[in-house]
Motif scaffolding. Structure first.
Motif, short mmCIF file in Angstrom:
data_model
loop_
_atom_site.label_atom_id
_atom_site.label_comp_id
_atom_site.label_asym_id
_atom_site.label_seq_id
_atom_site.Cartn_x
_atom_site.Cartn_y
_atom_site.Cartn_z
N SER A 218 15.81 8.10 41.48
CA SER A 218 15.42 8.31 42.80
C SER A 218 16.33 7.49 43.59
O SER A 218 16.60 6.54 43.42
CB SER A 218 14.23 7.94 43.28
N ILE A 219 16.82 8.04 44.89
CA ILE A 219 17.44 7.27 45.83
C ILE A 219 16.64 7.29 47.14
O ILE A 219 16.05 8.21 47.68
CB ILE A 219 18.93 7.79 46.12
N VAL A 220 16.51 6.02 47.56
CA VAL A 220 15.62 5.73 48.98
C VAL A 220 16.73 5.22 49.80
O VAL A 220 17.35 4.08 49.55
CB VAL A 220 14.53 4.62 48.43
N MET A 221 16.86 5.73 50.85
CA MET A 221 17.80 5.06 52.04
C MET A 221 17.13 4.53 53.15
O MET A 221 16.26 4.93 53.73
CB MET A 221 18.62 6.18 52.58
N VAL A 222 17.45 3.13 53.37
CA VAL A 222 16.78 2.35 54.15
C VAL A 222 17.60 1.73 55.40
O VAL A 222 18.50 1.13 55.28
CB VAL A 222 15.88 1.30 53.64
N ALA A 223 17.39 1.99 56.74
CA ALA A 223 18.07 1.57 57.82
C ALA A 223 17.34 0.03 58.01
O ALA A 223 16.46 -0.09 57.90
CB ALA A 223 17.99 2.31 58.96
N GLU A 224 18.44 -0.82 58.14
CA GLU A 224 18.02 -2.26 58.12
C GLU A 224 17.09 -2.54 59.34
O GLU A 224 16.40 -3.42 59.52
CB GLU A 224 19.30 -3.07 58.41
N GLY A 225 16.76 -1.77 60.57
CA GLY A 225 16.04 -2.03 61.48
C GLY A 225 14.57 -1.81 61.04
O GLY A 225 13.79 -1.90 61.89
N CYS A 226 14.43 -1.02 59.99
CA CYS A 226 12.88 -0.86 59.50
C CYS A 226 12.62 -1.95 58.70
O CYS A 226 11.28 -2.53 58.95
CB CYS A 226 13.03 0.47 58.72
N MET A 227 13.24 -2.36 57.74
CA MET A 227 12.71 -3.36 56.83
C MET A 227 13.92 -3.52 55.85
O MET A 227 14.96 -2.93 55.69
CB MET A 227 11.69 -2.92 55.84
N THR A 228 14.00 -4.59 54.91
CA THR A 228 14.97 -4.87 54.26
C THR A 228 14.85 -4.15 52.74
O THR A 228 13.84 -3.65 52.54
CB THR A 228 15.06 -6.45 53.72
N GLY A 229 15.67 -4.03 52.28
CA GLY A 229 15.56 -3.10 50.83
C GLY A 229 14.48 -4.02 49.94
O GLY A 229 13.94 -3.18 49.29
N GLU A 230 14.68 -5.11 49.97
CA GLU A 230 13.77 -6.02 49.20
C GLU A 230 12.39 -5.90 49.45
O GLU A 230 11.35 -5.62 48.53
CB GLU A 230 14.17 -7.58 48.99
N ALA A 231 11.99 -5.78 50.77
CA ALA A 231 10.65 -5.78 51.38
C ALA A 231 10.30 -4.21 50.75
O ALA A 231 9.02 -4.04 50.38
CB ALA A 231 10.71 -5.82 52.66
N CYS A 232 11.14 -3.08 51.11
CA CYS A 232 10.74 -1.70 50.65
C CYS A 232 10.39 -1.91 49.17
O CYS A 232 9.38 -1.24 48.60
CB CYS A 232 12.07 -0.83 50.93
N ALA A 233 11.14 -2.35 48.23
CA ALA A 233 10.87 -2.45 46.68
C ALA A 233 9.40 -3.05 46.36
O ALA A 233 8.81 -2.59 45.64
CB ALA A 233 11.98 -3.07 46.29
N GLN A 234 9.29 -4.01 47.26
CA GLN A 234 7.72 -4.84 47.04
C GLN A 234 6.74 -4.04 47.38
O GLN A 234 5.64 -3.87 46.87
CB GLN A 234 7.99 -6.24 47.89
N GLU A 235 6.84 -3.36 48.58
CA GLU A 235 5.93 -2.44 48.73
C GLU A 235 5.80 -1.26 47.99
O GLU A 235 4.62 -0.81 47.43
CB GLU A 235 6.22 -1.79 50.35
N LEU A 236 6.71 -0.56 47.43
CA LEU A 236 6.90 0.46 46.66
C LEU A 236 6.10 0.19 45.35
O LEU A 236 5.31 0.92 44.84
CB LEU A 236 8.18 1.18 46.31
N SER A 237 6.23 -1.19 44.82
CA SER A 237 5.63 -1.86 43.70
C SER A 237 3.95 -1.88 43.77
O SER A 237 3.48 -1.74 42.35
CB SER A 237 6.08 -2.74 43.18
N LYS A 238 3.47 -1.65 44.82
CA LYS A 238 2.10 -1.64 45.17
C LYS A 238 1.60 -0.24 44.51
O LYS A 238 0.47 0.03 44.10
CB LYS A 238 1.66 -1.86 46.45
N TYR A 239 2.28 0.87 44.65
CA TYR A 239 1.89 2.16 44.56
C TYR A 239 2.07 2.92 43.28
O TYR A 239 1.61 3.80 42.92
CB TYR A 239 1.91 3.08 45.84
N VAL A 240 3.44 2.47 42.74
CA VAL A 240 4.10 3.29 41.96
C VAL A 240 4.77 2.34 41.03
O VAL A 240 5.26 1.46 41.27
CB VAL A 240 4.88 4.30 42.38
N ASN A 241 4.85 2.59 39.44
CA ASN A 241 5.62 1.72 38.62
C ASN A 241 6.86 2.34 38.21
O ASN A 241 6.98 3.19 37.41
CB ASN A 241 4.63 1.87 37.19
N VAL A 242 7.67 1.73 38.75
CA VAL A 242 9.09 2.16 38.69
C VAL A 242 10.17 0.84 38.65
O VAL A 242 9.62 -0.08 39.10
CB VAL A 242 9.78 3.28 39.88
N ASP A 243 11.33 1.09 37.94
CA ASP A 243 12.42 0.02 37.99
C ASP A 243 12.97 0.11 39.10
O ASP A 243 14.24 0.76 38.92
CB ASP A 243 12.95 0.17 36.57
#
Length: 322
Positions: A218-243
């Protein structure tokens, strides 16, 4: 009009050199002397102003960045500082000033036109964010978009090989156009932009749904004005088990030789800026709407609600990422 000056200000964008070239050559064609202001508004304050000839802009149309250099100059907001710059323009006999940049650069040009009515000002939209009102596209947007696409196409090879989710952080502090257009172009499953509130749990469910139906990456595109890519990864890890892996494209998006579209756009807008100065217009920004050259008063450009985010494209990306 006998003498004009041109400067580039704020963040650089591919195509700025092409715009300067168009300004210089169109002006000289009309027997107008052109002066380059180096280092943006800082150069205006420091009197770093030099005459440009036809040869000064030779072999520049294909070059990224800006040979006039650029610098952020927050002190130009102070009236006494602006007066130094205005005094330098007067010393050189400058009657018109072309400013290539974004919102902050335009505001500096507006202040000059207000405080020195004998100097006309025209803005040319040079920013990869595509966040200037009064134009469908800004100079540099297309090149940055293609840089993102090329980078993500390569990242996709690794994402597919290792069955990973990749989060791509792109530029776009207040405007999500780069993330939106790039996301559609690379087939991103999710696009996170400032204009639309995003529920990370829903993003995780979409990724999980794809995995269950056999999707390998999967590809997730994040505009820096919303959140950092690292923050997005941390939030996703709370709901789905992906690498999930994060790639921050950073300043690579600003560089590179401008695309043909940006070279043509820069040339057209640069020429139009000279037309406006010759017609006695001032405090206006040039732009293109429906492939027609236009100009808009700075006051209208600064209205925050004018820039139109394309929600139709955003909805299309969701429909295509099922």
């Amino acid at each position: 009009m006998k003498k004009i000056a041109v400067l580039t200000s704020g963040g650089d964008s591919p195509g700025m050199n092409a715009a300067v070239r168009a300004v210089v050559r169109k002006a000289i064609y009309n027997n107008i002397e052109v002066y380059g202001v180096y280092q943006g508004y800082q150069g205006l304050i420091n009197d770093d102003i030099h005459k440009l000839e036809l040869g000064s802009v030779g072999d520049t149309i294909q070059r990224g960045g800006t040979f006039l250099y650029s610098a952020r100059c927050p002190e130009f907001k102070e009236p006494e500082v602006r007066q130094k710059g205005i005094a330098n323009l007067r010393k050189h006999g400058i009657e018109g000033l072309v400013v290539i940049g974004g919102d902050g650069s335009y505001r500096g040009a507006q202040r000059i036109s207000e405080e020195c009515t004998e100097i006309q000002t025209v803005g040319i939209p040079g920013t990869i964010d595509n966040d200037i009102n009064g134009t469908d596209f800004t100079i540099g947007f297309d090149t940055a978009l293609n840089t993102i696409i090329e980078s993500v196409d390569k990242i996709r090879d690794t994402a597919s090989s290792h069955a990973r989710t990749f989060i791509i952080e792109v530029m776009g502090r207040d405007c999500g156009d780069l993330a939106l257009w790039a996301g559609l172009s690379v087939g991103a499953e999710t696009i996170i932009v400032p204009e639309v509130e995003t529920d990370i749990k829903e993003v995780a469910e979409r990724i999980d749904h794809g995995i269950k139906r056999g999707k390998k990456h999967s590809i997730v595109m994040v505009a820096e004005g919303c959140m950092t890519g690292e923050a997005c990864a941390q939030e996703l890890s709370k709901y789905v088990n992906v690498d999930a892996r994060v790639s921050v494209l950073g300043h690579i998006q600003r560089g590179g030789s401008p695309t043909g579209q940006d070279r043509v756009l820069a040339s057209r807008l640069g020429g139009h800026a000279i037309d406006l100065l010759m017609q006695g217009e001032t405090a206006r920004g040039v732009g293109i709407r429906d492939n027609v050259l236009r100009s808009t008063p700075f006051d209208e450009i600064f209205r925050a609600d004018e820039h139109q985010f394309d929600y139709n494209i955003y909805e299309l990306t969701k429909e295509l990422s099922i």
